[in-house]
Design an enzyme around this catalytic site. Structure first.
Site, PDB file in Angstrom:
ATOM      1  N   PRO A  59       0.722  -1.071  -0.019  1.00 48.70           N
ATOM      2  CA  PRO A  59       0.082   0.052   0.092  1.00 48.70           C
ATOM      3  C   PRO A  59       0.981   1.218  -0.048  1.00 48.70           C
ATOM      4  CG  PRO A  59      -0.154  -1.173   2.082  1.00 48.70           C
ATOM      5  CD  PRO A  59       0.552  -2.190   1.271  1.00 48.70           C
ATOM      6  N   TYR A  60       1.997   1.289   0.577  1.00 44.46           N
ATOM      7  CA  TYR A  60       2.865   2.612   0.729  1.00 44.46           C
ATOM      8  C   TYR A  60       3.302   2.905  -0.974  1.00 44.46           C
ATOM      9  CZ  TYR A  60       6.497   5.866   1.903  1.00 44.46           C
ATOM     10  OH  TYR A  60       7.330   7.060   2.163  1.00 44.46           O
ATOM     11  N   ALA A  61       3.873   1.730  -1.634  1.00 43.15           N
ATOM     12  CA  ALA A  61       4.376   1.928  -2.827  1.00 43.15           C
ATOM     13  C   ALA A  61       3.109   2.484  -3.743  1.00 43.15           C
ATOM     14  CB  ALA A  61       5.023   0.865  -3.382  1.00 43.15           C
TER      15      ALA A  61
END
Length: 321
Positions: free
Chosen positions: A142-144
């Site tokens: 989710p961060y990327a």
């Protein structure tokens, strides 16, 4: 060249934001910073900036804080390596969208977005990446995913009357870090730290002081819609560098190793847990080669690393003394 006169900062009480506000104060540049709590407000005030009470959901606060500013630096982000995608989207994508909208509505001229090399993460090594390296078809975690989406919003927002620029520091470290080094120290103290795959691969790094230098160079001279990687210089061996950081923090990482295939299997099998022992994102960004080139930043915006790794490590040792 853009002359920075008054800056509005999101994430001003965070690791990068604090260093940025301190540097702006040293340069005599007026600054305001978004503060969503009393603690954040006090931190911002002590650094010489004017706190603006609100958060990324508060468009009125954003516009009020940006009024009269010529530059916005968007440092705020949801920085974790696991968790529900919706939480990341709320902060990293929708938050960035609102900050961009407020900046345009307030007549801000320059907008600098603090991005990350994670926008290139897909689970494979990232080797000597440049700004021309394409976004992956399937970003990992989710961060990327959300930082990549936010970066696209920023680049697309650049217009003749609105210069939007992205910087991508790799592996931010230094005195005052509240995430990377503390988490590693905790793992060592709990006896669970292992050098995955041996740790003898290369990594790029960027001391927080160098991140700030790159942000200000980009604010002054960045090309509209441009992207710039920031690093400390040549890549270093991950095991040596992280080992030196941990020892500077007062712990000995030891020699324990874990095969990468086993760590990868554990990351997949435990990805559903609220707090997995190791996430796929951490595996992708820390436990194999991630190297990037800052040649464009050096050539186009005059970026130079202000602090060497040796100086940064000395500061960590002094902080503990």
């Amino acid at each position: 060249m853009h002359t920075i006169q008054r800056v509005f900062v999101t994430g001003g009480s965070g690791f990068v934001g604090r260093e940025l506000l301190a540097e702006l104060s040293r340069r005599g540049v007026a600054a305001r910073a978004l503060a969503r709590s009393e603690t954040a407000r006090d931190t911002v005030s002590k650094l010489g900036a004017e706190p603006v009470r609100g958060d990324l959901d508060d468009e009125a606060a954003l516009r009020a804080g940006m009024t009269g500013c010529d530059t916005v630096v968007h440092c705020a982000a949801y920085v974790k390596d696991y968790g529900p995608l919706s939480e990341f989207e709320k902060a990293n994508v929708e938050g960035t969208r609102r900050v961009l909208g407020a900046a345009r509505a307030s007549g801000v001229r320059r907008f600098v977005h603090v991005g990350t090399e994670a926008v290139l993460a897909d689970g494979r090594p990232i080797v000597r990446a440049t700004e021309e390296t394409p976004y992956p078809a399937k970003p990992l975690g989710p961060y990327a995913i959300t930082k990549g989406a936010a970066e696209r919003l920023v680049r697309a927002a650049s217009a003749p009357d609105f210069d939007a620029v992205v910087v991508r520091p790799r592996l931010i470290w230094g005195r005052g870090d509240t995430t990377l080094l503390p988490n590693m120290v905790e793992a060592v103290k709990k006896g669970v730290w292992r050098w995955i795959g041996g740790g003898r691969y290369l990594t790029s790094t960027c001391h927080v002081a160098n991140v700030v230098e790159g942000i200000l160079c980009a604010a002054e001279r960045g090309a509209p819609g441009g992207v710039y990687f920031l690093t400390d210089g040549e890549p270093v061996e991950f095991r040596r560098f992280i080992g030196d950081m941990l020892r500077a923090a007062g712990v000995e990482p030891g020699e324990g190793e874990l095969p990468r295939w086993l760590a990868s299997a554990a990351a997949r099998l435990t990805s559903f847990l609220p707090r997995p022992p190791i996430s796929q994102t951490a595996l992708a960004l820390l436990f194999h080669e991630v190297t990037v080139s800052d040649a464009r930043a050096r050539a186009e915006i005059g970026y130079r690393a202000k602090k060497t790794p040796e100086q940064g490590l000395a500061e960590l040792r002094a902080e503990r003394a």
